[in-house]
Write an enzyme that holds these catalytic residues in place. Sequence first.
Site, short mmCIF file in Angstrom:
data_model
loop_
_atom_site.label_atom_id
_atom_site.label_comp_id
_atom_site.label_asym_id
_atom_site.label_seq_id
_atom_site.Cartn_x
_atom_site.Cartn_y
_atom_site.Cartn_z
N ALA A 12 0.86 -1.23 0.13
CA ALA A 12 0.02 0.09 -0.04
C ALA A 12 0.83 1.46 0.04
O ALA A 12 0.42 2.22 -0.25
CB ALA A 12 -0.75 0.03 1.14
N THR A 13 2.12 0.98 0.25
CA THR A 13 3.06 2.14 0.29
C THR A 13 3.66 2.48 -0.97
O THR A 13 4.38 3.37 -1.27
CB THR A 13 3.94 2.41 1.30
OG1 THR A 13 4.56 0.97 1.68
CG2 THR A 13 3.35 2.56 2.66
N LEU A 16 2.47 1.69 -7.74
CA LEU A 16 1.07 1.22 -8.09
C LEU A 16 0.14 1.66 -7.21
O LEU A 16 -1.04 2.38 -7.66
CB LEU A 16 1.21 -0.35 -8.23
CG LEU A 16 -0.15 -0.89 -8.86
CD1 LEU A 16 -0.07 -0.23 -10.40
CD2 LEU A 16 -0.28 -2.29 -8.94
N ASP A 236 9.06 -7.42 -16.99
CA ASP A 236 8.17 -6.22 -16.52
C ASP A 236 7.01 -6.04 -17.41
O ASP A 236 5.87 -6.03 -17.12
CB ASP A 236 8.66 -5.04 -16.14
CG ASP A 236 7.79 -4.02 -15.52
OD1 ASP A 236 6.72 -4.31 -14.90
OD2 ASP A 236 8.27 -2.82 -15.56
N HIS A 241 2.10 -7.51 -20.40
CA HIS A 241 1.24 -6.49 -21.16
C HIS A 241 1.49 -6.75 -22.62
O HIS A 241 0.52 -6.90 -23.50
CB HIS A 241 1.69 -4.96 -20.90
CG HIS A 241 1.60 -4.59 -19.34
ND1 HIS A 241 0.75 -5.01 -18.39
CD2 HIS A 241 2.51 -3.85 -18.79
CE1 HIS A 241 0.98 -4.61 -17.25
NE2 HIS A 241 1.98 -3.68 -17.29
N LYS A 327 12.01 2.28 -21.35
CA LYS A 327 12.02 3.58 -20.37
C LYS A 327 13.18 4.51 -21.05
O LYS A 327 13.99 4.37 -21.86
CB LYS A 327 12.54 3.32 -19.21
CG LYS A 327 11.64 2.17 -18.37
CD LYS A 327 10.48 2.70 -17.88
CE LYS A 327 9.64 1.86 -16.86
NZ LYS A 327 8.58 0.92 -17.44
N1 LIG Z 1 4.18 0.96 -10.42
C1 LIG Z 1 3.62 0.71 -11.60
O1 LIG Z 1 3.72 1.35 -12.57
C2 LIG Z 1 3.21 -0.76 -11.92
C3 LIG Z 1 3.30 -1.81 -11.08
N2 LIG Z 1 2.77 -3.01 -11.11
C4 LIG Z 1 3.16 -4.27 -10.34
O2 LIG Z 1 2.71 -3.69 -9.10
C5 LIG Z 1 3.52 -4.20 -8.02
C6 LIG Z 1 4.31 -3.50 -7.02
O3 LIG Z 1 4.88 -2.63 -7.75
P1 LIG Z 1 5.25 -1.12 -7.29
O4 LIG Z 1 4.21 -0.55 -6.57
O5 LIG Z 1 5.66 -0.30 -8.39
O6 LIG Z 1 6.57 -1.44 -6.38
P2 LIG Z 1 7.05 -0.38 -5.07
O7 LIG Z 1 8.58 -0.79 -5.16
O8 LIG Z 1 6.89 0.86 -5.44
O9 LIG Z 1 6.31 -1.07 -3.83
C7 LIG Z 1 6.23 -2.31 -3.36
C8 LIG Z 1 5.32 -2.40 -2.40
O10 LIG Z 1 5.56 -3.79 -1.74
C9 LIG Z 1 5.95 -3.87 -0.42
N3 LIG Z 1 6.97 -4.84 -0.26
C10 LIG Z 1 8.12 -4.92 -0.81
N4 LIG Z 1 8.51 -6.00 -0.28
C11 LIG Z 1 7.77 -6.75 0.50
C12 LIG Z 1 7.76 -7.81 1.36
N5 LIG Z 1 9.06 -8.45 1.37
N6 LIG Z 1 6.94 -7.94 2.14
C13 LIG Z 1 5.92 -7.14 2.05
N7 LIG Z 1 5.78 -6.08 1.56
C14 LIG Z 1 6.62 -5.69 0.63
C15 LIG Z 1 6.65 -2.04 -0.14
O11 LIG Z 1 6.31 -1.75 1.06
P3 LIG Z 1 7.24 -2.24 2.14
O12 LIG Z 1 8.88 -1.97 1.86
O13 LIG Z 1 7.26 -1.39 3.34
O14 LIG Z 1 7.08 -3.83 2.60
C16 LIG Z 1 5.90 -1.28 -1.30
O15 LIG Z 1 4.67 -1.01 -0.43
C17 LIG Z 1 4.53 -5.32 -8.78
O16 LIG Z 1 4.38 -6.69 -8.99
C18 LIG Z 1 4.54 -4.35 -10.28
O17 LIG Z 1 4.94 -5.35 -11.17
C19 LIG Z 1 1.68 -3.26 -12.33
C20 LIG Z 1 1.33 -2.21 -13.09
C21 LIG Z 1 2.05 -0.92 -12.89
O1 LIG Z 2 3.01 -2.60 -15.32
C1 LIG Z 2 3.81 -1.35 -15.56
O2 LIG Z 2 3.24 -0.86 -16.45
C2 LIG Z 2 3.68 0.52 -16.62
C3 LIG Z 2 3.00 1.16 -17.87
O3 LIG Z 2 1.55 1.21 -17.85
P1 LIG Z 2 1.01 2.51 -17.18
O4 LIG Z 2 -0.27 2.33 -17.29
O5 LIG Z 2 1.27 2.87 -15.86
O6 LIG Z 2 1.22 3.70 -18.28
C4 LIG Z 2 5.02 0.79 -16.54
O7 LIG Z 2 5.62 2.03 -16.69
C5 LIG Z 2 5.78 -0.07 -15.20
O8 LIG Z 2 7.18 -0.09 -15.24
C6 LIG Z 2 5.19 -1.44 -15.44
O9 LIG Z 2 5.61 -2.25 -14.24
#
Ligand SMILES: NC(=O)C1=CN([C@@H]2O[C@H](COP(=O)(O)OP(=O)(O)OC[C@H]3O[C@@H](n4cnc5c(N)ncnc54)[C@H](OP(=O)(O)O)[C@@H]3O)[C@@H](O)[C@H]2O)C=CC1
Ligand SMILES: O=C1O[C@H](COP(=O)(O)O)[C@@H](O)[C@H](O)[C@H]1O
Length: 477
Positions: A12-13, A16, A236, A241, A327
């Site tokens: 949640a932090t 995404l 990724d 996608h 990227k």
């Molecule tokens: N960002 C994007 O644009 C997109 C991301 N995704 C997918 O979403 C998922 C998360 O990505 P994203 O939000 O970017 O990643 P981030 O690195 O920004 O966030 C990861 C989150 O997971 C938590 N986390 C990390 N390690 C652990 C652990 N060992 N146990 C429990 N919680 C953990 C972290 O909190 P803490 O460290 O406090 O535990 C943090 O809240 C990935 O699978 C990614 O592929 C999909 C589409 C788009």
């Molecule tokens: O899943 C992911 O998608 C984003 C691209 O999708 P968007 O809807 O955020 O534009 C990508 O940037 C990211 O690296 C990947 O994890």
Amino acid sequence: MADPQVIVVFGATGDLARRNLFPGLFRLYAAGLLPEEFHVIGSGRHAPGSDEEFRDRLGAAVRKFAGDVFDERRWDTFAARLGFVASSADDGAELAAAVDRARRTTAEGKGQRARLLLYLSVPPAIAGAMVEMLGATGLADDATLVMEKPFGTDLASARALDATIAGIVPEERVFRIDHFLGLEAVRTLLALRFGNGLFESFWNREHIASVVIDVPEDLGLEGRAGFMESTGTFRDMVTTHLCQILGVVALEPPARLTADALRAEKLRVFRALRPFDPAETVFGQFDGYRAEEGVAEDSTVETFVALRARVDNWRWRGVPFLLRTGKAMGSSQRLLTVTFREPPLDLFGAGDLDEGNGARPPDALTLELSDHPLVRLRLAASRPGAQPRLGRGDFAFRPAEFFADDEPLEAYTRLLLDALRCDQTLFTGAAEVERLWEVCEPVLREPPDPLPYARGSWGPEAALRLADPHGWAVPEA
Ligand SMILES: NC(=O)C1=CN([C@@H]2O[C@H](COP(=O)(O)OP(=O)(O)OC[C@H]3O[C@@H](n4cnc5c(N)ncnc54)[C@H](OP(=O)(O)O)[C@@H]3O)[C@@H](O)[C@H]2O)C=CC1
Ligand SMILES: O=C1O[C@H](COP(=O)(O)O)[C@@H](O)[C@H](O)[C@H]1O
């Protein structure tokens, strides 16, 4: 959707959650699409401070990303149902107790516990351990489970993850999300192909010269160095996608538009997809990547991928499917381009159409892979005047403008809603994901060395040549 609902967002932090998940939940709330009684719990290893601080952080993100629907009063009523409870793969006891309480209080007076949706938005390497924790704490007992992509990091880990999940949550409650499938463009594509008598007659190798799925991104790491270093762009974006979009372009007409039928057809495409060839794959790394904070100074992680895919079936044999994403590229766009074969006889003089580069034949269908997609059919047309001369003309159509009274749903908003109402149509099945890892295995085993490319460019030179003779869709020819 009348039943009281508790939603737990793991990660949640993370990026995404901030950019898509909470804004998506808020949009559903604003549209009156969440049940009257609901509660949302964010979780992760590190608490972002008090519940108040968590809400403030999310408030700023939702204000930025939710668009026009944001309004302070509405946010306050939404935020009142938000809290944070820490958890990790090793310890979910406090969270399990909090969820149990929330399920009872949210459904107070209804003689039942609220329904539970668990959303795992954590890095793929930790997903299996997290699912085990959900099983051990009883959190998963009667819950719906949403799993973010990439699902596993290779075939073996995806199989292991599927086996772990199968022992804990039945498949009909598992939602493997790929948000590109939630894009309005995917529904537009399905409607174009199967809602009209026109397109299917030429949607095949006889008439189509190439299919290009082009997803350059101008953004860099955005604070996600750890994620990029452990995942890379191939896992990724490509295994997920881009392959899913390929599946929708190439699938045979399903008998019905149901989850089972659609997934079965997509799986058939993936079974016919020839394993990717490292010799036809270009990896790139943008200049300056290794100097980014959190990146190893000798990193060989790819931030760019271009490859030539082939679907070896009756419909597509011989048609190249070109996939590209990266990227720090020249711009952010997502374009599907289906280029048609040239007519057998050049009656008009093809030179007339060669407006400087001559790369792409005139007739092509392009579709923006977005929530407000533009569909464009580019055709040769007769130029007015005394001489028979051709020019290029566009028929352009944006469904959201044409059907101006209807509001498109943003991809995550749609998929969250679908998961809440248990509709798996736009989610991927276990067999699909496993087959895609199989297809990707040769490249994972022998990854090409990443070639350098300048920030703001279109990738390494070798990748430009990969798309000969018609070129990539972006920038437009
Ligand atoms: N960002 C994007 O644009 C997109 C991301 N995704 C997918 O979403 C998922 C998360 O990505 P994203 O939000 O970017 O990643 P981030 O690195 O920004 O966030 C990861 C989150 O997971 C938590 N986390 C990390 N390690 C652990 C652990 N060992 N146990 C429990 N919680 C953990 C972290 O909190 P803490 O460290 O406090 O535990 C943090 O809240 C990935 O699978 C990614 O592929 C999909 C589409 C788009
Ligand atoms: O899943 C992911 O998608 C984003 C691209 O999708 P968007 O809807 O955020 O534009 C990508 O940037 C990211 O690296 C990947 O994890």
